[in-house]
Design an enzyme around this catalytic site. Structure first.
Site, PDB file in Angstrom:
ATOM      1  N   CYS A 128       0.814  -1.221   0.000  1.00 35.90           N
ATOM      2  CA  CYS A 128       0.000   0.000   0.000  1.00 35.90           C
ATOM      3  C   CYS A 128       0.847   1.272   0.000  1.00 35.90           C
ATOM      4  O   CYS A 128       0.541   2.234  -0.715  1.00 35.90           O
ATOM      5  CB  CYS A 128      -0.945  -0.015   1.194  1.00 35.90           C
ATOM      6  SG  CYS A 128      -0.135  -0.284   2.788  1.00 35.90           S
ATOM      7  N   HIS A 240      -3.029   6.312   4.985  1.00 37.36           N
ATOM      8  CA  HIS A 240      -1.594   6.455   5.211  1.00 37.36           C
ATOM      9  C   HIS A 240      -1.124   7.803   4.680  1.00 37.36           C
ATOM     10  O   HIS A 240      -1.694   8.362   3.740  1.00 37.36           O
ATOM     11  CB  HIS A 240      -0.813   5.359   4.479  1.00 37.36           C
ATOM     12  CG  HIS A 240      -0.991   3.986   5.064  1.00 37.36           C
ATOM     13  ND1 HIS A 240      -1.697   3.729   6.204  1.00 37.36           N
ATOM     14  CD2 HIS A 240      -0.513   2.772   4.621  1.00 37.36           C
ATOM     15  CE1 HIS A 240      -1.660   2.424   6.464  1.00 37.36           C
ATOM     16  NE2 HIS A 240      -0.963   1.830   5.521  1.00 37.36           N
TER      17      HIS A 240
END
Length: 336
Positions: A128, A240
């Site tokens: 990711c 994130h």
């Protein structure tokens, strides 16, 4: 088209259901698979209740065109042959096959054509953090080749799954209530804390998560770009963030860079410091793009551009990227 989701009850599996519906992906039949624990449960998709089947070594994947797999690396390794033996394309979200030279590693905004060559019938979804970074780096790389990257990540609890998100929420409640804090998913209490440790430590002193960003970026850019990462778990629930220093071969005008980010595939420029506008995880959960802000020239090196990115780890960092790969295969006539 017959589509399967393996790991349907997990956080990413649930996101697959939402993304496939949101993007109106062409599906004639959807088949859900899970472990013995989740088999028999059901999930609603486009008005129908679909019962989860237990993943087994049988012929259940015969006639399935594409399978989105997010059930962990060991499951992917064990069942890859079962999933692909009748021609089903396996788009895998684990780390099991990312560095396999016979498995393409794909971010559609960066290297979609790599998905067309898949000797094992498998396409790997990158880590990711790598996905978010490389979508932004692609815009710079198109202006001048990126040679060196330093990145610090600020990774939310979502990166460790649904149970980790629930644990963080519970930890905040426990701290405020003066109760003992439950710690299962992380090395330490995450609430009110930062943990500079994601995945296992390697002999190099880097963690596996940090090394992934180096090797995966090289594989997708097909060059010897250098990436040095420090990955930190932060007490955000979802999305994130990354602070990135990127050195290009030529010094780039900052307005040219900003225009590249503003027009880059999969990117949204959110950068007006005078108005306190910059990407933040709190406001970007559930969004598709990677958001870029705090764009500036490095104060010490004219060839370095410094910027900040935020993206939804479960969405673009996992499910959305995989679905975009499948959409590309539909566009190319591979999936029909």
């Amino acid at each position: 088209m017959r589509v399967a989701i393996v790991g349907a009850s997990g956080a990413v599996g649930q996101e697959f259901l939402r993304v496939l519906d949101e993007r109106n992906f062409p599906i004639d039949e959807l088949v859900l698979f899970g472990s013995s624990r989740s088999a028999g449960s059901s999930f609603k998709f486009r008005g129908k209740d679909i019962v989860v089947k237990q993943l087994q070594h049988n012929d259940d994947f015969k006639g399935i065109d594409v399978a989105f797999v997010s059930a962990g690396g060991s499951t992917s390794e064990e069942y890859a042959e079962t999933i692909t033996k009748y021609g089903c394309i396996m788009i895998d979200n684990s780390s099991a096959f990312r560095m396999d030279p016979q498995v393409p590693l794909v971010v559609p905004e960066v290297n979609p054509e790599d998905a067309l060559v898949r000797p094992k019938g498998i396409i790997a979804n990158p880590n990711c953090s790598t996905i978010m970074m490389i979508v932004a780096l692609k815009a710079l790389n198109d202006l001048s080749p990126v040679k060196n990257v330093q990145v610090s990540t600020y990774q939310a609890a979502s990166g460790a799954g649904a149970a980790a998100m629930a644990e963080l929420t519970e930890q905040y409640r426990q701290v405020l209530a003066g109760e003992p804090v439950t710690v299962n998913k992380f090395a330490y209490q995450l609430a009110y804390n930062l943990i500079p440790h994601i995945d296992i430590f390697k002999e190099s002193g880097y963690t596996k998560e940090e090394e992934k960003m180096f090797y995966e970026t090289r594989k997708m850019f097909h060059n010897d770009i250098n990436v040095s990462a420090t990955c930190v778990r932060v007490p955000a629930l979802r999305c994130h963030s990354e602070a990135i220093w990127a050195e290009t071969e030529q010094a780039l005008d900052i307005e040219t860079v900003r225009n590249a980010f503003a027009n880059g595939k999969g990117l949204v420029l959110m950068d007006d410091p005078a108005k306190k506008e910059y990407p933040m995880p709190l406001f970007l959960s559930g969004k598709d793009p990677v958001y870029v802000g705090r764009v500036r020239k490095d104060i010490a090196n004219p060839k370095v551009t410094v910027f900040w990115v935020v993206g939804d780890q479960i969405k673009k960092g996992a499910a959305l990227n995989a679905v975009q790969i499948a959409e590309y295969l539909v566009e190319q006539g591979v999936l029909k």
